[in-house]
Design an enzyme around this catalytic site. Structure first.
Site, mmCIF file in Angstrom:
data_model
loop_
_atom_site.group_PDB
_atom_site.id
_atom_site.type_symbol
_atom_site.label_atom_id
_atom_site.label_comp_id
_atom_site.label_asym_id
_atom_site.label_seq_id
_atom_site.Cartn_x
_atom_site.Cartn_y
_atom_site.Cartn_z
ATOM 1 N N LYS A 108 53.861 -59.276 110.935
ATOM 2 C CA LYS A 108 52.704 -58.387 111.100
ATOM 3 C C LYS A 108 52.066 -58.194 109.728
ATOM 4 C CE LYS A 108 51.534 -53.943 113.259
ATOM 5 N NZ LYS A 108 52.084 -52.736 113.895
ATOM 6 N N ASP A 120 40.895 -58.364 108.081
ATOM 7 C CA ASP A 120 41.443 -59.330 107.124
ATOM 8 C C ASP A 120 42.808 -59.870 107.557
ATOM 9 O OD1 ASP A 120 43.023 -57.125 106.777
ATOM 10 O OD2 ASP A 120 42.500 -56.785 104.681
ATOM 11 N N GLY A 121 43.326 -59.355 108.684
ATOM 12 C CA GLY A 121 44.621 -59.844 109.165
ATOM 13 C C GLY A 121 45.801 -59.368 108.345
ATOM 14 N N ASP A 243 46.730 -52.134 125.435
ATOM 15 C CA ASP A 243 47.189 -53.233 124.581
ATOM 16 C C ASP A 243 48.385 -52.818 123.736
ATOM 17 O OD1 ASP A 243 44.932 -51.656 123.477
ATOM 18 O OD2 ASP A 243 45.435 -52.700 121.629
ATOM 19 N N ASP A 253 53.890 -50.718 118.545
ATOM 20 C CA ASP A 253 52.701 -50.374 117.754
ATOM 21 C C ASP A 253 52.746 -48.945 117.248
ATOM 22 O OD1 ASP A 253 51.854 -52.917 117.804
ATOM 23 O OD2 ASP A 253 49.923 -52.545 118.729
HETATM 24 P P1 AMP Z 1 45.820 -51.513 116.954
HETATM 25 O O1 AMP Z 1 44.885 -50.375 117.070
HETATM 26 O O2 AMP Z 1 46.582 -51.484 115.680
HETATM 27 O O3 AMP Z 1 46.701 -51.655 118.153
HETATM 28 O O4 AMP Z 1 44.941 -52.832 116.859
HETATM 29 C C1 AMP Z 1 43.902 -53.100 117.761
HETATM 30 C C2 AMP Z 1 43.351 -54.478 117.526
HETATM 31 O O5 AMP Z 1 42.815 -54.601 116.198
HETATM 32 C C3 AMP Z 1 44.363 -55.599 117.652
HETATM 33 O O6 AMP Z 1 43.721 -56.692 118.257
HETATM 34 C C4 AMP Z 1 44.727 -55.892 116.229
HETATM 35 O O7 AMP Z 1 45.216 -57.202 116.056
HETATM 36 C C5 AMP Z 1 43.399 -55.696 115.527
HETATM 37 N N1 AMP Z 1 43.562 -55.367 114.089
HETATM 38 C C6 AMP Z 1 44.037 -54.235 113.570
HETATM 39 N N2 AMP Z 1 44.059 -54.287 112.233
HETATM 40 C C7 AMP Z 1 43.592 -55.501 111.873
HETATM 41 C C8 AMP Z 1 43.357 -56.177 110.630
HETATM 42 N N3 AMP Z 1 43.645 -55.613 109.453
HETATM 43 N N4 AMP Z 1 42.845 -57.420 110.676
HETATM 44 C C9 AMP Z 1 42.555 -58.010 111.845
HETATM 45 N N5 AMP Z 1 42.737 -57.439 113.041
HETATM 46 C C10 AMP Z 1 43.251 -56.196 113.068
HETATM 47 MG MG MG Z 2 48.097 -52.731 118.931
#
Ligand code: AMP
Ligand code: MG
Length: 468
Positions: A108, A120-121, A243, A253
């Protein structure tokens, strides 16, 4: 060496995107979970070696890995987003533990994927250390959860409002398949993919389940048990979007999640949860809402439509019964009651009412029932005393049951923030100290006493952030 066996990568290619991790300049091992490595049948010494570190940092793709980003959709705060997917995570592959159990190994924060949209992943140290600590505390308390195998600093900054130290978490889960994974294919009316996913999930998680309806029944039951366990720890997930709901029933998460200090049922920490949708008290209802979305995805696989809708509705409607039974069992255990009766529900609920009125600390109150210190947590101990008299009339509490159900210490928000602040300055000792204290939540040791303390008013954390 890691022996991979990648069943998800053998599913139809449109269910994911193959993607290698992005290399980082200065990997450094922050934490390695040796007991978890042993449970998975992995060689912890190898993981800690330069070769292992290169894998945990995304600088090397080990033999047998099939790195991929999973596609998923999801309802975020009730609004449907047809495409989310692993935007900052990669499934390296799956391992089969010595006992035959299958686990995903996921990085992650390992760089952009086709699902990253504007992101930025990457991840920074804060959320990585938070998830590492909180998920391992949950595991120590017996709550179904994803696990943390390793945390690595990347040696490069990630840019949020300011530059922050980058990090990668190696996450382990029985799978990362979410309600949103099903939604991704359902909204595209891709029945073949839905069927393949359903068969995969049944084989992997619920081999005894009979078809899609049996799967739905099993997921309803699993999530009911998990949410009841959250409630019994004062845990607020914070982003129960579809999700972020694993079909395995594992907690997944750890974003703006938090444990309550002072008990109040409406408590919300997440800065983005303006309406209090995911407040502590709302969590079981939200689980039902999410399960209804899951049921909707499965209906096209369930034969004649009207009959399928009725059967799926009935299945989701069994959540309250499963949840109430699990809730009673958990809260009765917290009160030392081994043979709960229906009247014990009211006894536990009355305590919660007195706690809310008395601004009592959730964890300290339950932990203090065993040694008589619980009354010190109340602004109005007389009301607690009246409740305690009633509790004593119920019979001699089972001390071992109470001790197992009531942690002495939890990862309190102000402690986690202090750990992150110190780690940003290069001091990792507080991280390791808090980790040790909360992953032995039932043991007493003088050096851990301070972690059991409730925050002073000026230490109290009122908001938490998704912290991507
Ligand atoms: P989350 O709210 O953390 O469950 O994330 C919701 C969505 O945003 C998911 O598809 C994650 O992969 C994407 N996401 C969250 N942070 C990033 C990041 N820094 N770069 C790319 N995608 C992100
Ligand atoms: Mg998530």
């Amino acid at each position: 060496m890691i022996h991979f066996d990648n069943s998800y990568a053998r599913l139809p290619e449109r269910m994911f995107a193959r993607q290698p991790p992005t290399a980082v300049p200065g990997p450094e091992l922050l934490a390695l979970n040796r007991p978890l490595a042993a449970r998975l049948g992995l060689d912890a010494d190898w993981l800690a070696s330069d070769e292992g570190l290169a894998v945990l940092a995304g600088n090397a793709v080990p033999e047998g890995a099939a790195p991929l980003a999973q596609a998923y959709a999801g309802h975020q705060f009730g609004g449907f987003v047809p495409q989310l997917g692993d935007g900052r995570a990669l499934l390296l592959g799956e391992v089969v533990a010595p006992d035959g159990a299958r686990f995903d190994i996921q990085l992650k924060g390992s760089g952009r994927t086709p699902f990253s949209r504007g992101g930025d992943g990457k991840a920074w140290l804060g959320p990585v250390l938070r998830e590492y600590i909180v998920s391992e505390f949950m595991a120590a308390m017996g709550v179904p959860t994803t696990r943390a195998l390793a945390a690595v600093a990347t040696g490069e900054p990630v840019f949020r409002e300011t530059p922050l130290p980058g990090a990668i978490l190696t996450r382990v889960a029985s799978s990362h398949i979410r309600v949103g994974t099903f939604q991704f294919f359902a909204v595209r009316q891709d029945t073949d993919a839905l069927r393949a996913l359903t068969e995969h999930v049944i084989a992997r998680h619920y081999p005894e389940a009979d078809g899609p309806l049996g799967l739905l029944d099993a997921v309803v039951a699993a999530q009911a048990r998990t949410v009841a366990q959250w409630m019994a720890l004062g845990f607020i997930h914070g982003v129960m979007n579809t999700d972020n709901m694993a079909v395995s029933g594992e907690t997944i998460d750890y974003g703006p999640c938090a444990f309550m200090d002072v008990f109040h049922p409406e408590t919300v920490f997440s800065s983005i949860d303006q309406g209090g949708r995911y407040a502590w008290i709302n969590q079981p209802q939200i689980a039902v809402w999410n399960l209804a979305q899951f049921a909707t995805c499965l209906i096209p696989l369930m034969g004649e439509r009207q009959a399928a809708i009725e059967a799926a509705t009935e299945s989701v409607h069994r959540f309250p019964e499963a949840y109430e039974a699990a809730w009673l069992e958990r809260f009765a255990a917290k009160l030392g009651i081994a043979d709960p009766r229906e009247q014990d529900r009211a006894l536990a609920e009355r305590l919660l009412v007195v706690m809310a009125g008395g601004e009592a600390d959730f964890t300290r109150t339950f932990a203090g029932l065993a040694d008589g210190t619980a009354r010190d947590e109340f602004r109005d101990p007389a009301r607690f005393d009246a409740w305690a008299a009633e509790w004593r009339r119920r019979g001699q509490p089972d001390a071992a049951l109470m001790a197992a159900a009531n942690p002495r210490r939890i990862p309190r928000n102000h402690r986690i923030e202090a750990v992150i602040d110190a780690a940003r300055e290069g001091d990792r000792a507080p991280f390791h100290a808090l980790f040790d204290a909360v992953t032995h939540p039932r043991e007493d040791r003088a050096e851990w006493d301070d972690f059991a303390r409730a925050p002073a008013p000026q230490e109290r954390v009122r908001a938490t952030f998704c912290g991507t």
